[in-house]
Enzyme design. Structure first.
Site, PDB file in Angstrom:
ATOM      1  N   ASP A   1       1.078   2.629   3.661  1.00  0.00           N
ATOM      2  CA  ASP A   1       0.158   3.696   3.232  1.00  0.00           C
ATOM      3  C   ASP A   1       0.939   5.001   3.031  1.00  0.00           C
ATOM      4  O   ASP A   1       0.447   6.090   3.356  1.00  0.00           O
ATOM      5  CB  ASP A   1      -0.993   3.876   4.234  1.00  0.00           C
TER       6      ASP A   1
ATOM      7  N   HIS B   1       2.504  14.363   0.446  1.00  0.00           N
ATOM      8  CA  HIS B   1       1.697  15.520   0.054  1.00  0.00           C
ATOM      9  C   HIS B   1       2.605  16.738  -0.097  1.00  0.00           C
ATOM     10  O   HIS B   1       3.519  16.940   0.710  1.00  0.00           O
ATOM     11  CB  HIS B   1       0.635  15.829   1.109  1.00  0.00           C
TER      12      HIS B   1
ATOM     13  N   PRO C   1      -5.080  14.438   4.368  1.00  0.00           N
ATOM     14  CA  PRO C   1      -4.688  13.352   5.262  1.00  0.00           C
ATOM     15  C   PRO C   1      -3.601  12.488   4.632  1.00  0.00           C
ATOM     16  O   PRO C   1      -3.608  12.274   3.416  1.00  0.00           O
ATOM     17  CB  PRO C   1      -5.988  12.548   5.429  1.00  0.00           C
TER      18      PRO C   1
ATOM     19  N   HIS D   1       0.816  -1.214   0.000  1.00  0.00           N
ATOM     20  CA  HIS D   1       0.000   0.000   0.000  1.00  0.00           C
ATOM     21  C   HIS D   1       0.852   1.269   0.000  1.00  0.00           C
ATOM     22  O   HIS D   1       1.314   1.715   1.043  1.00  0.00           O
ATOM     23  CB  HIS D   1      -0.896  -0.036   1.252  1.00  0.00           C
TER      24      HIS D   1
HETATM   25  C1  NCD Z   1      -4.252   8.544   1.376  1.00  0.00           C
HETATM   26  C2  NCD Z   1      -3.789   9.497   0.271  1.00  0.00           C
HETATM   27  O1  NCD Z   1      -3.279  10.560   0.614  1.00  0.00           O
HETATM   28  O2  NCD Z   1      -3.893   9.169  -0.914  1.00  0.00           O
HETATM   29  N1  NCD Z   1      -4.405   9.289   2.593  1.00  0.00           N
HETATM   30  C3  NCD Z   1      -4.407   8.808   3.853  1.00  0.00           C
HETATM   31  O3  NCD Z   1      -4.623   9.578   4.787  1.00  0.00           O
HETATM   32  N2  NCD Z   1      -4.172   7.553   4.111  1.00  0.00           N
HETATM   33  C4  NCD Z   1      -5.494   7.825   0.981  1.00  0.00           C
HETATM   34  C5  NCD Z   1      -5.809   6.632   1.849  1.00  0.00           C
HETATM   35  O4  NCD Z   1      -4.987   5.741   2.060  1.00  0.00           O
HETATM   36  O5  NCD Z   1      -6.925   6.527   2.333  1.00  0.00           O
HETATM   37 ZN    ZN Z   2      -3.807   4.688   1.024  1.00  0.00          ZN
HETATM   38 ZN    ZN Z   3      -7.074   4.362   2.535  1.00  0.00          ZN
END
Ligand code: NCD
Ligand code: ZN
Ligand code: ZN
Length: 391
Positions: free
Chosen positions: A265, A269, A283, A18
């Site tokens: 994840d 940004h 986020p 991820h």
């Molecule tokens: C992720 C993103 O920035 O693409 N953001 C997050 O807070 N995890 C999207 C996601 O994994 O839900």
């Molecule tokens: Zn994600």
């Molecule tokens: Zn997610």
């Protein structure tokens, strides 16, 4: 699989189910090149790139572009995750079969960033994926239970005035999808599990013999919602940081195998999207270059996982879940190997500006970490040394 010698430890190359590499569309935050370099530096030899790009990876054209660009860069295997629905709008199923038949041979599909929330769409997606031998990776968040603007819940969040994403929004989708997967004879994978209740639901589903797997992020294994006291947007993430008691349950669940894998994840940004008022900030957090030391700190040092367990949760299980044959397993003699040499004692201080990623939104800024990949090897070629990719 884990062999110790001279203080360093040999593991199969890490596999991340991820990540968000932001290409195409948001190359100011990350690119396939910079994200691959960050992955290699962190000890990874394969990553799964989520489809919430611009354009969305809902066709073989976009998926194969991501796959080819990953090959060109050559630092890590970049497997595109295809979108489940067209444009990730949750209405119409994308042509998963065509993405699966393309050069990238996509076998993992997700609308991550959004939940496949309509139960009928999810049922049909699971049936379709089951026929393809593919996996649906669900971002478990029922939008009808989530307050759009924010992403936090619990006593601390309530006191701070951060209404948001309740546990029910995550746990109810996991329960629903487990039952849908059972009846569709499909496999379902739950992304970034964050609550104790989700662990109970997963445990129940696995006891029923349902083909469900789950991942947890390094940040949910280490951080809790006390970080939100100062409204620092770097700690804003989906799903939100939960309570201390959830963190303890997540660690135990990973140790016991109720949660199968660690996935970062990794969500870079650009500063103008992240360094702003909490309610408006995007986020997500960086993860690739800090995952290994965070897992050592939260799981290995406390004795919750031995080296075998680290290999299992960061390499073997994710490779198995995604159906990779050439990753996450012991090396055959003479084979071009995928592996990482880890120095568990190497101490370093996290500085977002010094990380390989283009973005610098690490939640571990200034933290002293122990452990680093001293060499990452992809099919016999060294892709990173001492936390730096070999460009
Ligand atoms: C992720 C993103 O920035 O693409 N953001 C997050 O807070 N995890 C999207 C996601 O994994 O839900
Ligand atoms: Zn994600
Ligand atoms: Zn997610």
């Amino acid at each position: 699989t884990a062999v110790s010698g001279g203080g360093n430890v040999l593991l199969p190359g890490l596999v991340d189910l991820h990540v968000h590499l932001r290409e195409p569309g948001r190359e100011d935050a990350e690119t396939i090149a910079s994200g691959s370099a960050a992955a290699a530096a962190g000890g990874f030899t394969a990553v799964f790139a989520m489809p919430n790009t611009d354009p969305v990876a809902d066709t073989a054209l976009v998926c194969d572009h991501v796959w080819r660009r990953g090959r060109e860069v050559g630092l890590v295997d970049v497997h595109p995750v295809g979108a489940v629905t067209v444009g990730q709008k949750g209405e119409r199923l994308a042509e998963m079969g065509i993405m699966a038949a393309g050069e990238a041979q996509v076998r993992v599909f997700s609308d991550d960033g959004f939940c496949v929330s309509d139960p009928l769409v999810m049922r049909r997606a699971l049936e379709y994926a089951s026929g393809l031998g593919a996996l649906i990776a669900q971002h478990a968040e029922d939008p009808r239970l989530t307050c759009g603007a924010c992403a936090h819940e619990g006593p601390t969040a309530a006191r701070l005035g951060l209404a948001g994403w309740p546990r029910s929004a995550e746990e109810s989708i996991i329960a629903r999808d487990a039952i849908l997967a059972r009846d569709a004879d499909a496999r379902v994978h739950i992304c970034h599990v964050s609550t104790a209740g989700s662990v109970s639901v997963l445990r129940w589903a696995k006891e029923q013999g349902i083909a469900i797997t789950a991942e947890v992020t390094p940040h949910h294994l280490l951080l809790d919602d006390s970080r939100l006291e100062d409204y620092d947007p770097v700690f804003k993430v989906n799903p939100p940081l939960r309570e201390e008691s959830d963190v303890a349950v997540l660690r135990r669940a990973l140790a016991e195998g109720v949660i199968d894998a660690v996935a970062t994840d990794h969500a870079p940004h650009a500063a103008h999207d992240k360094d702003r008022e909490f309610a408006l900030a995007r986020p997500g957090m960086l993860g690739l270059e800090t995952a290994l030391p965070i897992v050592l700190e939260t799981m290995w040092r406390p004795g919750l996982l031995d080296w075998r367990g680290v290999a299992r949760t960061m390499s073997e299980n994710p490779a198995k879940i995604a159906g990779l044959a050439d990753q996450g397993r012991p090396i055959e003699v003479g084979e071009p190997a995928n592996l990482v040499v880890v120095d568990p004692d190497f101490e370093w201080t996290v500085r977002g500006k010094e990380l390989t990623s283009i973005a610098d939104n690490t939640p571990f800024e200034g933290m002293r970490l122990r452990g680093r990949a001293v060499a990452t090897v992809l099919r016999g070629r060294v892709t990173a040394r001492d936390g730096r990719a070999e460009l």
